[in-house]
Design an enzyme around this catalytic site. Sequence first.
Site, PDB file in Angstrom:
ATOM      1  N   ARG A   1      45.447 -19.301  -0.402  1.00  0.00           N
ATOM      2  CA  ARG A   1      44.529 -19.282  -1.549  1.00  0.00           C
ATOM      3  C   ARG A   1      43.759 -17.955  -1.674  1.00  0.00           C
ATOM      4  NH1 ARG A   1      46.882 -23.319  -2.933  1.00  0.00           N
ATOM      5  NH2 ARG A   1      45.949 -25.148  -3.885  1.00  0.00           N
TER       6      ARG A   1
ATOM      7  N   SER B   1      41.574 -28.566  -7.241  1.00  0.00           N
ATOM      8  CA  SER B   1      40.835 -28.561  -5.979  1.00  0.00           C
ATOM      9  C   SER B   1      39.574 -27.715  -6.140  1.00  0.00           C
ATOM     10  CB  SER B   1      41.676 -27.952  -4.859  1.00  0.00           C
ATOM     11  OG  SER B   1      42.849 -28.672  -4.675  1.00  0.00           O
TER      12      SER B   1
ATOM     13  N   GLU C   1      36.672 -23.157  -4.110  1.00  0.00           N
ATOM     14  CA  GLU C   1      37.929 -22.484  -4.442  1.00  0.00           C
ATOM     15  C   GLU C   1      37.881 -21.702  -5.753  1.00  0.00           C
ATOM     16  OE1 GLU C   1      42.227 -22.127  -5.382  1.00  0.00           O
ATOM     17  OE2 GLU C   1      40.925 -23.519  -6.421  1.00  0.00           O
TER      18      GLU C   1
HETATM   19  N1  EPU Z   1      43.151 -36.513   1.955  1.00  0.00           N
HETATM   20  C1  EPU Z   1      42.240 -37.498   2.250  1.00  0.00           C
HETATM   21  N2  EPU Z   1      41.302 -37.845   1.321  1.00  0.00           N
HETATM   22  C2  EPU Z   1      41.259 -37.236   0.116  1.00  0.00           C
HETATM   23  C3  EPU Z   1      42.162 -36.218  -0.215  1.00  0.00           C
HETATM   24  C4  EPU Z   1      43.123 -35.854   0.745  1.00  0.00           C
HETATM   25  O1  EPU Z   1      42.257 -38.067   3.321  1.00  0.00           O
HETATM   26  O2  EPU Z   1      40.380 -37.645  -0.691  1.00  0.00           O
HETATM   27  C5  EPU Z   1      44.177 -36.173   2.950  1.00  0.00           C
HETATM   28  C6  EPU Z   1      45.548 -36.664   2.518  1.00  0.00           C
HETATM   29  O3  EPU Z   1      45.753 -37.986   2.867  1.00  0.00           O
HETATM   30  C7  EPU Z   1      46.470 -35.729   3.268  1.00  0.00           C
HETATM   31  C8  EPU Z   1      45.687 -34.446   3.327  1.00  0.00           C
HETATM   32  O4  EPU Z   1      44.334 -34.763   3.021  1.00  0.00           O
HETATM   33  O5  EPU Z   1      46.687 -36.166   4.560  1.00  0.00           O
HETATM   34  C9  EPU Z   1      46.207 -33.401   2.360  1.00  0.00           C
HETATM   35  O6  EPU Z   1      46.199 -33.922   1.038  1.00  0.00           O
HETATM   36  P1  EPU Z   1      47.210 -33.424  -0.096  1.00  0.00           P
HETATM   37  O7  EPU Z   1      48.573 -33.273   0.460  1.00  0.00           O
HETATM   38  O8  EPU Z   1      47.010 -34.260  -1.290  1.00  0.00           O
HETATM   39  O9  EPU Z   1      46.762 -31.969  -0.433  1.00  0.00           O
HETATM   40  P2  EPU Z   1      45.327 -31.310  -0.510  1.00  0.00           P
HETATM   41  O10 EPU Z   1      45.095 -30.590   0.773  1.00  0.00           O
HETATM   42  O11 EPU Z   1      44.335 -32.283  -0.992  1.00  0.00           O
HETATM   43  C10 EPU Z   1      46.395 -29.096  -1.465  1.00  0.00           C
HETATM   44  C11 EPU Z   1      46.101 -28.119  -2.540  1.00  0.00           C
HETATM   45  C12 EPU Z   1      46.458 -28.704  -3.904  1.00  0.00           C
HETATM   46  C13 EPU Z   1      47.934 -29.022  -3.902  1.00  0.00           C
HETATM   47  C14 EPU Z   1      48.212 -30.008  -2.751  1.00  0.00           C
HETATM   48  C15 EPU Z   1      49.692 -30.284  -2.577  1.00  0.00           C
HETATM   49  C16 EPU Z   1      44.252 -26.788  -1.753  1.00  0.00           C
HETATM   50  C17 EPU Z   1      42.807 -26.414  -1.930  1.00  0.00           C
HETATM   51  N3  EPU Z   1      44.700 -27.753  -2.530  1.00  0.00           N
HETATM   52  O12 EPU Z   1      45.567 -30.224  -1.683  1.00  0.00           O
HETATM   53  O13 EPU Z   1      46.199 -27.707  -4.900  1.00  0.00           O
HETATM   54  O14 EPU Z   1      48.347 -29.587  -5.131  1.00  0.00           O
HETATM   55  O15 EPU Z   1      47.773 -29.417  -1.497  1.00  0.00           O
HETATM   56  O16 EPU Z   1      50.333 -29.201  -2.018  1.00  0.00           O
HETATM   57  O17 EPU Z   1      44.939 -26.165  -0.945  1.00  0.00           O
HETATM   58  C18 EPU Z   1      44.596 -26.933  -6.482  1.00  0.00           C
HETATM   59  O18 EPU Z   1      44.506 -25.888  -5.828  1.00  0.00           O
HETATM   60  O19 EPU Z   1      43.924 -27.092  -7.549  1.00  0.00           O
HETATM   61  C19 EPU Z   1      45.453 -28.010  -6.018  1.00  0.00           C
HETATM   62  C20 EPU Z   1      45.500 -29.180  -6.628  1.00  0.00           C
END
Ligand code: EPU
Length: 339
Positions: A165, A239, A335
């Site tokens: 990022r 995010s 972010e």
């Molecule tokens: N999780 C939780 N609770 C929540 C949200 C997430 O426990 O409320 C846990 C999930 O269960 C999982 C882990 O966190 O084990 C990761 O979650 P997820 O794979 O949904 O991805 P994220 O880390 O929440 C990142 C990116 C997203 C991208 C997704 C998929 C960042 C800041 N965000 O989210 O990007 O779509 O991975 O690759 O790195 C964005 O930047 O706007 C964005 C949506």
Amino acid sequence: MDIHTNIPLKNFTTMKLGGNARFMTEVHTPEEVVAVYRNAKAQSLPVFILGGGSNVIAKDEGFAGIVIRMRILGFEIIADDLNSTTIRIGAGENWDETVKRTVDMHLSGIEALSAIPGTAGASPVQNVGAYGQEIADTLESLVAYDTENDTFVTLQKADCGFSYRHSIFRGNQTGRYIITSITLTLSKTNPQPPFYKALQAYFDEHSIGIFTQDIVRKAVIDIRTNKLPDPDVFPNTGSFFKNAIVEDWQLDDLRSINPDIPIYDMGDGHFKVPTGWLIEQTGLKGKVLHGIKIHDKNALVLINESAASYRDLADARDEIIGAVRDKFKIQIEQEPLEI
Ligand code: EPU
């Protein structure tokens, strides 16, 4: 080229908050970029480049300079061989339409970046990433107007300082370059496992065992539609926080707070901890602070439900950051950029 005065930034950012831009204009060619920039400089006006406004938060005091809306179009194949196709894309192209065009051409490399709002030129700034791909994987080079030397430059991937990022465009070179096009090299090979965990889970659930660019695109759109609120209906910037990066000496401490903490080894001595999980552990998921809702399907996303100002958002943000710091001693970071 029309220059407009006192334009509410809330109409041009998906969080729908903030004051006015003193001036705003649109640029459709690289030459217009130079003309607007030189004019602004002559009048000592600060300049801000806006793409889709989906990763930018506007402050209440507004912007006392000129906001340039990037509208340079273009989608041009500049090299093609047995294995790959190289495409130059105008910075003002809609990102998701760009992804769709490459998927329709059966090219791999950005299909997992489907349904991300915003423009092509903004994608390198925050090294857009999702579902196992990031723009740094396929970006070959980009063309930018170097405001410091009043000339156009081609920056190679290695010049961009990409990390999670992050890039030089939001780091130590903030404001220096105005990106006018990006060049991507995409592969003619179908997508291959291993896939990002959530994507593989989706394939398993839907008994999908053959993978094409289009199948990955559709799966990502389906997953995102379920987890991420549509910014046209619920103002948000995706995010709102970056995932946390910690070092190995912090791991034992974190596991003693909650042994189930999800930790991903980044392979370079750093570990990623999902901030959505951290926020959920503080009990704030689904709550509303100062008119800002912590999304009940994904705590990483903040929705402007009824906030009156940027100040409300900043207060909510700081309370969330404080709650995570109190519980885990981790300092999470916003972010989106700020204007
Ligand atoms: N999780 C939780 N609770 C929540 C949200 C997430 O426990 O409320 C846990 C999930 O269960 C999982 C882990 O966190 O084990 C990761 O979650 P997820 O794979 O949904 O991805 P994220 O880390 O929440 C990142 C990116 C997203 C991208 C997704 C998929 C960042 C800041 N965000 O989210 O990007 O779509 O991975 O690759 O790195 C964005 O930047 O706007 C964005 C949506």
